[in-house]
Design an enzyme around this catalytic site. Sequence first.
Site, mmCIF file in Angstrom:
data_model
loop_
_atom_site.group_PDB
_atom_site.id
_atom_site.type_symbol
_atom_site.label_atom_id
_atom_site.label_comp_id
_atom_site.label_asym_id
_atom_site.label_seq_id
_atom_site.Cartn_x
_atom_site.Cartn_y
_atom_site.Cartn_z
ATOM 1 N N ASP A 97 -5.247 -5.786 -6.944
ATOM 2 C CA ASP A 97 -4.256 -6.640 -7.751
ATOM 3 C C ASP A 97 -4.003 -7.909 -6.987
ATOM 4 O O ASP A 97 -4.148 -7.912 -5.796
ATOM 5 C CB ASP A 97 -2.996 -5.899 -7.901
ATOM 6 C CG ASP A 97 -2.395 -5.520 -6.641
ATOM 7 O OD1 ASP A 97 -3.039 -4.607 -5.844
ATOM 8 O OD2 ASP A 97 -1.333 -5.202 -6.377
ATOM 9 N N GLU A 149 -1.662 -2.511 -5.274
ATOM 10 C CA GLU A 149 -1.612 -2.295 -4.031
ATOM 11 C C GLU A 149 -0.441 -2.910 -3.255
ATOM 12 O O GLU A 149 0.372 -2.447 -2.459
ATOM 13 C CB GLU A 149 -2.770 -2.459 -3.175
ATOM 14 C CG GLU A 149 -2.703 -2.368 -1.459
ATOM 15 C CD GLU A 149 -2.058 -3.307 -0.661
ATOM 16 O OE1 GLU A 149 -1.250 -3.040 0.208
ATOM 17 O OE2 GLU A 149 -2.234 -4.577 -1.276
ATOM 18 N N GLU A 150 -0.174 -4.126 -3.911
ATOM 19 C CA GLU A 150 0.948 -5.090 -3.451
ATOM 20 C C GLU A 150 2.244 -4.487 -3.270
ATOM 21 O O GLU A 150 3.230 -4.826 -2.411
ATOM 22 C CB GLU A 150 0.641 -6.330 -3.973
ATOM 23 C CG GLU A 150 -0.384 -7.170 -3.838
ATOM 24 C CD GLU A 150 -0.374 -7.846 -2.415
ATOM 25 O OE1 GLU A 150 0.344 -7.706 -1.637
ATOM 26 O OE2 GLU A 150 -1.667 -8.270 -1.825
ATOM 27 N N ARG A 210 -8.004 0.715 15.462
ATOM 28 C CA ARG A 210 -7.749 1.524 16.484
ATOM 29 C C ARG A 210 -7.364 3.133 15.966
ATOM 30 O O ARG A 210 -6.987 3.115 14.796
ATOM 31 C CB ARG A 210 -6.346 1.131 17.008
ATOM 32 C CG ARG A 210 -4.963 1.126 16.224
ATOM 33 C CD ARG A 210 -3.780 0.523 16.473
ATOM 34 N NE ARG A 210 -3.467 0.635 17.967
ATOM 35 C CZ ARG A 210 -2.691 1.812 18.370
ATOM 36 N NH1 ARG A 210 -2.061 2.334 17.354
ATOM 37 N NH2 ARG A 210 -2.487 1.684 19.604
ATOM 38 N N HIS A 231 -0.936 -14.548 1.737
ATOM 39 C CA HIS A 231 0.343 -14.553 0.699
ATOM 40 C C HIS A 231 0.767 -16.140 0.768
ATOM 41 O O HIS A 231 1.772 -16.597 0.512
ATOM 42 C CB HIS A 231 1.768 -13.824 1.032
ATOM 43 C CG HIS A 231 1.270 -12.261 0.816
ATOM 44 N ND1 HIS A 231 2.141 -11.358 0.511
ATOM 45 C CD2 HIS A 231 0.152 -11.652 0.995
ATOM 46 C CE1 HIS A 231 1.821 -10.335 0.467
ATOM 47 N NE2 HIS A 231 0.506 -10.296 0.688
#
Length: 386
Positions: free
Chosen positions: A74, A132-133, A172, A358
Amino acid sequence: MTTEDFDQQLVRWRHHLHRHPETGFEEKKTSDYVASVLNALGLEVHRGIGGTGVVANLKVGDGQGTIGLRADMDALAITEDATGRAHASQAPGRMHACGPDGHMSMVLGAAQLLAERRDFNGTVRFIFQPAEEHGRGAKAMMDDGLFERFPVDEIHGAHNMPGMPAGHFATRSGGIMASEDNFVIRITGRGGHAARPHMGVDPLVIGAEIVVALQTVVARSVDPGMSAVVSCTEFITDGIRNAIPTHVTIKGDTRSYAPEVQALLERRMREICMGICQAHGAECRFDYTHEFAPTVNWPECVPTALAAATAIVGADKVDANVQPMMISEDFGAFLRHVPGAFVFIGNGDAGQGGVPLHNARYDFNDTVLPVGARYFAELARIRLPR
């Protein structure tokens, strides 16, 4: 297909997707395009999972192992500022300002490499996630039976990272990205004439006191060894220049890695808001919602990610213990249910690749596409050896 042809194909995919961005749960043309590429590669394609989600399966040999490779789809509601960019967004008010166009192209590239070479033994599931956003797509896919219908032994994802050298990897064990919780504080006082403040209950002053007081939550309530952020980002009133308002709304979000810290932030913020409002004779409504789960890599899956990255770019370009970031990613919701690992791939630390996520001028670095595609394909080869 030659290496040059493959690299150019990745760019063509990415530029097409960049021109046609769609926001969360509206990715109809995006999923059509992704599915068409996967069908052309001969994969078994399933549509409409969690709304617009796509899952494609590639099985080779008799291996029982299964790995999931995930990309987000998205766009953001941002108007692209890209004068002269030939592949700029053609959808007013929408653009791929976070890189899912690149993430999709990398996973499509991995599908092409694996479909052509068939140099693994088992099943690879290519998962294209909507929304997802705003932290809704992973849950929607799981609510639609994602892992029951398409079980995986583990799942892997990646996100480009401006500011990191192009093509470098970082990951990580444990928490790598934070949770995001949203809050809305609604204060109701008693408005009146600005010249006679004693006749009212000023929610603006109360709200200002709350904003300042909330800064003490991390400083004085959270263990210094733990990470947390509280940010007030909107302050809205119904007042005018010569009138004290009746209503004030404060909005914002919090970030943390541990569930106990999330609970602490919610409790202390609620206590502070209610207490200050009560002290001033105002009413308070405090709403706190959990938007993103923290992204916590499974320690047993990180070595696979490191081995794959090292095989593609060399150990000198792989950071095995990156500093955790306070950004959030919906991939964290998947990791609460199945093992897996998430990595950052450098988008560049100068020029276009260094423009922040963004941002209206952001663009995915095309030189990173083949690196990511080969990384995802290598994950399958390592986890599903012939």
